[in-house]
Structures are given as structure tokens and as C-alpha cells.
Design an enzyme around this catalytic site. Structure first.
Site, mmCIF file in Angstrom:
data_model
loop_
_atom_site.group_PDB
_atom_site.id
_atom_site.type_symbol
_atom_site.label_atom_id
_atom_site.label_comp_id
_atom_site.label_asym_id
_atom_site.label_seq_id
_atom_site.Cartn_x
_atom_site.Cartn_y
_atom_site.Cartn_z
ATOM 1 C CD GLU A 17 -7.068 42.667 -39.141
ATOM 2 O OE1 GLU A 17 -7.542 43.579 -39.811
ATOM 3 O OE2 GLU A 17 -8.061 41.811 -38.784
ATOM 4 C CB SER A 182 -7.323 40.066 -42.210
ATOM 5 O OG SER A 182 -7.102 40.259 -41.019
ATOM 6 C CE1 TYR A 251 -3.882 44.698 -42.282
ATOM 7 C CE2 TYR A 251 -4.828 42.508 -42.931
ATOM 8 C CZ TYR A 251 -4.838 43.694 -42.272
ATOM 9 O OH TYR A 251 -6.103 43.693 -41.881
ATOM 10 N NE ARG A 290 -13.229 50.373 -42.939
ATOM 11 C CZ ARG A 290 -12.395 49.159 -42.810
ATOM 12 N NH1 ARG A 290 -11.388 49.397 -41.977
ATOM 13 N NH2 ARG A 290 -12.506 47.959 -43.264
ATOM 14 C CG ASP A 292 -15.773 48.232 -44.900
ATOM 15 O OD1 ASP A 292 -15.595 49.198 -44.578
ATOM 16 O OD2 ASP A 292 -14.941 47.277 -44.605
ATOM 17 C CD GLU A 306 -15.969 43.418 -43.598
ATOM 18 O OE1 GLU A 306 -16.119 42.683 -42.624
ATOM 19 O OE2 GLU A 306 -15.077 43.693 -44.050
ATOM 20 C CG ASN A 308 -14.501 46.151 -40.459
ATOM 21 O OD1 ASN A 308 -13.686 45.000 -40.329
ATOM 22 N ND2 ASN A 308 -14.750 46.612 -41.909
ATOM 23 N N GLY A 312 -9.076 50.048 -38.364
ATOM 24 C CA GLY A 312 -7.610 50.470 -38.298
ATOM 25 C C GLY A 312 -7.550 51.859 -37.747
HETATM 26 N N1 LIG Z 1 -19.911 40.048 -52.714
HETATM 27 C C1 LIG Z 1 -18.777 40.464 -53.036
HETATM 28 N N2 LIG Z 1 -18.657 41.139 -54.496
HETATM 29 C C2 LIG Z 1 -17.512 41.524 -54.749
HETATM 30 N N3 LIG Z 1 -16.403 41.405 -54.220
HETATM 31 C C3 LIG Z 1 -16.405 41.115 -52.797
HETATM 32 C C4 LIG Z 1 -17.647 40.619 -52.277
HETATM 33 N N4 LIG Z 1 -17.542 40.120 -50.878
HETATM 34 C C5 LIG Z 1 -16.109 40.451 -50.845
HETATM 35 N N5 LIG Z 1 -15.402 40.991 -51.756
HETATM 36 C C6 LIG Z 1 -14.051 41.381 -51.920
HETATM 37 O O1 LIG Z 1 -13.528 40.632 -50.773
HETATM 38 C C7 LIG Z 1 -12.932 41.436 -50.044
HETATM 39 C C8 LIG Z 1 -12.859 41.018 -48.419
HETATM 40 O O2 LIG Z 1 -14.144 40.658 -48.346
HETATM 41 P P1 LIG Z 1 -15.030 41.037 -46.895
HETATM 42 O O3 LIG Z 1 -16.314 40.570 -46.861
HETATM 43 O O4 LIG Z 1 -14.762 42.629 -46.736
HETATM 44 O O5 LIG Z 1 -14.026 40.118 -45.780
HETATM 45 P P2 LIG Z 1 -13.160 40.911 -44.491
HETATM 46 O O6 LIG Z 1 -13.828 40.643 -43.316
HETATM 47 O O7 LIG Z 1 -12.266 39.687 -44.325
HETATM 48 O O8 LIG Z 1 -12.449 42.070 -44.999
HETATM 49 C C9 LIG Z 1 -13.791 42.732 -50.082
HETATM 50 O O9 LIG Z 1 -13.012 43.958 -49.680
HETATM 51 C C10 LIG Z 1 -13.781 42.751 -51.679
HETATM 52 O O10 LIG Z 1 -12.910 43.283 -52.367
HETATM 53 MG MG LIG Z 2 -13.490 43.821 -45.582
#
Ligand SMILES: Nc1ncnc2c1ncn2[C@@H]1O[C@H](COP(=O)(O)OP(=O)(O)O)[C@@H](O)[C@H]1O
Ligand SMILES: [Mg+2]
Length: 364
Positions: A17, A182, A251, A290, A292, A306, A308, A312
Site C-alpha cells: 500500500e 490489502s 486498488y 477503523r 471492519d 478486523e 486497521n 486510509g
Molecule cells: N470470513 C469471511 N467471510 C466472508 N468474507 C470474508 C471473510 N473474511 C474475509 N472476507 C472477504 O475478504 C476481504 C479481505 O479480508 P480481510 O480479513 O479484511 O483481510 P485484509 O486485512 O487483507 O483486508 C474482506 O473485505 C471480505 O470481502
Molecule cells: Mg480488510
């Protein structure tokens, strides 16, 4: 001599990023009130080297406001000497992912005794680590998708057992490196026969992999601004343009949509804001994060996904937009983050100085 606060804006960095960080830093620099702040640009190149002052200033000035218009640059320094010389009063780290959002730059500031914006060392490291985060959510009784952990050592020695443990969850599964971001290295596994390849892909990025129950969900985000008490913004929603919110969606193309505020019932918005504050507290966050969520379409439950710790900060990013909708303008947000950083530093110093006094001279 100016009595303006010297703000060391650290941006760029080794992560995927890098460009987003430069664009975020440009927005931050533009929003800081120059009557009260002197911006000291500090740039880290893609290889982790720090740029000299002239290069850092040029990158900040000459980059465009889109990640693909960011000036490429190379640093030559191991560390910006202005940090060691205390040529700044406060550090604003606008770095995403490993080597910035994960406690490393925060640790550097601690060692140099410099105030810095945002989460401390431990909470930065924890928010960056999906396994530790989820263990703390569970310890605090907060809802999060069910998960399993696979380490590279376990995968080598007992692969069949690892697969069986993960398949006790039902497909679809999300397989992720524990500490990245990311969406890099993340797979959605719809068929059990694809699990091994997904785990091996994630293991190519990290020794620890998390395998998570896939949830048919809407993606809701809440901005939290530290303070006493911390403030939770109105929720926003990310509507991915792809199968999930993957790297390309984040991105490379404009397929995804950000809705701010999220179309939610008032009671749902209240619930997710409450959980955001609980998640912020559970991970020991300070300053900003943030938060999520996945909003399960089947039963309407919010699950913590998660946090952050350095979200951003571009003008269109969720974090400042959501706080803007909650009555905190972008310049005021920066003022408050910097004030929190200085207050934390001042508090530590007072306690440390008090501890050096003989007991008889202490007030309590
Ligand atoms: N348990 C889950 N069920 C449904 N979608 C998920 C799940 N975990 C991740 N995702 C999808 O994958 C994306 C990236 O996962 P995330 O855990 O937020 O990782 P990163 O830290 O890379 O953003 C999420 O924004 C969502 O779209
Ligand atoms: Mg995420």
C-alpha cells in the site's frame, strides 16, 4: 524560530500500500492548518530506505492524488536523521501494512521518546495479526467468524490432520496469511479440494495462516477516534465489485462502492457502533482505528472481522469520511489525533518523572 508544531509526516514504506500511503499523506498535509503546524515530510521508499529531506518534500508535492500518479523515488538513508535529532514535535505515521502499521515505527518512536499519533506498539502489532486479534475478540466475548490456525511447522508435519481440522468448518472458507493486509495471499475456498493450495499460497506470505468460516455478508465499517470516551462514527458500507473485497477491488479498478452512511436500521447502526468501541477496547487501541465487520445476511448478526490501526486517509477514504459525517471535519480530526498523541506522551513523562523522585517527595 516559529512556534508552530513540527509534524513529522511519515509515508510511503515497504508495503503493497506504498502508493496509497503517499496519497493519504498528501491529504493529511493539505488539511493541516499551516498557521499552527509545520509539515516535515519523511518518506520511506519501497525497499525500506528513508529519503533525504529534499526528496521527501518533492514526493509529497509532486505526486498526484491517485495511487497511479505517485512519484517513484529511492531513499539513501537508514533512518531520517531528523527523527534522532528531534527536529519534529510529533510523528504522524501514515504507513499501511507491515513495517509501519504493525508496531515497528511505533517502537522506533518510543525508543526516540517522540510522541506519535495512533495505536501504541502492542495494539498496532495485535491489530496487524488476525490470529491474535481474534483470540482477543473471543476472550472479550465479542462475535467473530469461527476459525482455525495452521502454522508452517504443523503443515509440514501433520498436513492431513490440519486439513481435517479446517474442514470441520464448512466451505466456503477464507484462507489468509495472519499478518499482511490489502487482501494479498487471501483465497476464498469453495471446494474442499482447493484448501491445500490456498493454505500453501498463504504460507508463502507468512508462517501462520488463518482459515476462517466464510460468511454470506455485507461489509460494514466504523471509524473510531480515541479520547475519553472514544467516539464511534456512523457506519459505512463497502460493496465489493468482485467475489470478495480483494486486492484488485481495493486498488486496481473502481468496481467497488463505498456507501457512507451505510443503509442500516437505527438499531443496527447503534449495535455496530457499540461493538466497534468494544473491539477497539479489547485490542487496547488508542488514537484511531477503523473497525471492519461482516453483517451476516442470514441472521442479521454483526461479526468483528478486523481492525486497521492506520486506515486510509485520502480525501475519499472511509475513515475521514465517516468521522466527517459524525461531525468531526478532516482538519479537526488531525488536531484531535495530534492532541491525543501529545497528551499520551506528556502523561507517560509525568509518571516516569514521578517514579524517579524519592518516595517521601511523591504526592501519593
Ligand atoms: N470470513 C469471511 N467471510 C466472508 N468474507 C470474508 C471473510 N473474511 C474475509 N472476507 C472477504 O475478504 C476481504 C479481505 O479480508 P480481510 O480479513 O479484511 O483481510 P485484509 O486485512 O487483507 O483486508 C474482506 O473485505 C471480505 O470481502
Ligand atoms: Mg480488510
Amino acid at each position: 524560530m516559529s512556534d508552530r508544531l513540527r509534524v513529522g509526516l511519515v509515508f510511503g514504506g515497504r508495503s503493497g500500500e506504498h502508493e496509497v500511503s503517499v496519497v493519504s499523506a498528501r491529504s493529511v498535509a493539505a488539511a493541516l492548518d499551516r498557521d499552527r503546524h509545520e509539515v516535515v515530510p519523511m518518506a520511506i521508499d519501497r525497499a525500506g530506505r528513508w529519503a533525504d529531506a529534499g526528496t521527501a518534500a518533492r514526493v509529497l508535492e509532486s505526486s498526484g492524488d491517485r495511487p497511479d500518479r505517485v512519484l517513484a523515488f529511492e531513499g539513501t538513508l537508514g533512518l531520517d536523521p531528523r527523527l534522532v535529532e528531534h527536529a519534529v514535535d510529533v510523528v504522524v505515521p501514515i504507513l499501511h501494512g507491515p513495517f509501519g502499521e504493525d508496531g515497528t515505527v511505533q517502537g522506533l518512536c518510543e525508543m526516540l521518546d517522540l510522541p506519535y499519533v495512533g495505536c501504541g506498539v502492542a495494539s498496532s502489532a495485535v491489530t496487524m495479526d488476525k490470529v491474535l486479534s481474534k483470540k482477543l475478540f473471543c476472550a472479550a466475548g465479542l462475535p467473530t467468524p469461527d476459525f482455525r490456525v495452521v502454522t508452517s511447522a504443523q503443515w509440514e508435519s501433520e498436513r492431513i490432520r490440519c486439513e481435517a481440522r479446517c474442514l470441520a468448518l464448512r466451505v466456503p472458507l477464507f484462507v489468509k496469511p495472519a499478518r499482511l493486509g490489502s487482501s494479498v495471499g487471501i483465497s476464498k475456498v469453495k471446494d474442499a479440494t482447493d484448501l491445500a493450495a490456498a493454505i500453501e499460497l498463504a504460507l508463502s506470505y507468512d508462517d501462520v495462516v488463518i482459515v476462517e468460516q466464510g460468511i454470506p455478508a455485507r461489509e460494514i465499517e466504523v471509524a473510531v477516534l480515541g479520547g475519553d470516551p472514544p467516539l464511534a462514527s456512523v457506519p459505512g458500507e463497502v460493496v465489493p465489485g468482485h467475489e470478495f473485497y480483494d486486492y484488485a477491488d481495493k486498488y486496481l479498478d473502481d468496481a467497488c462502492r463505498l456507501l457512507a452512511p451505510a443503509p442500516l436500521e437505527p438499531a443496527q447502526a447503534e449495535e455496530v457502533r457499540r461493538l466497534a468501541l468494544a473491539g477497539f477496547a479489547a485490542l487496547g487501541c488508542e488514537g484511531m482505528a477503523r473497525v471492519d465487520f461482516l453483517l451476516d445476511r442470514r441472521d442479521g448478526r454483526f461479526l468483528l472481522s478486523e481492525l486497521n490501526s492506520i486506515p486510509g486517509f485520502t480525501s475519499i477514504s472511509m475513515y475521514p469520511r465517516l468521522l466527517g459525517l459524525s461531525g468531526v471535519s478532516y482538519p479537526e480530526l488531525l488536531d484531535r489525533l495530534i492532541a491525543l498523541a501529545l497528551a499520551r506522551h506528556g502523561r507517560r513523562r509525568r509518571f516516569a518523572e514521578a517514579a524517579l523522585k524519592p518516595l517521601s517527595e511523591r504526592s501519593h
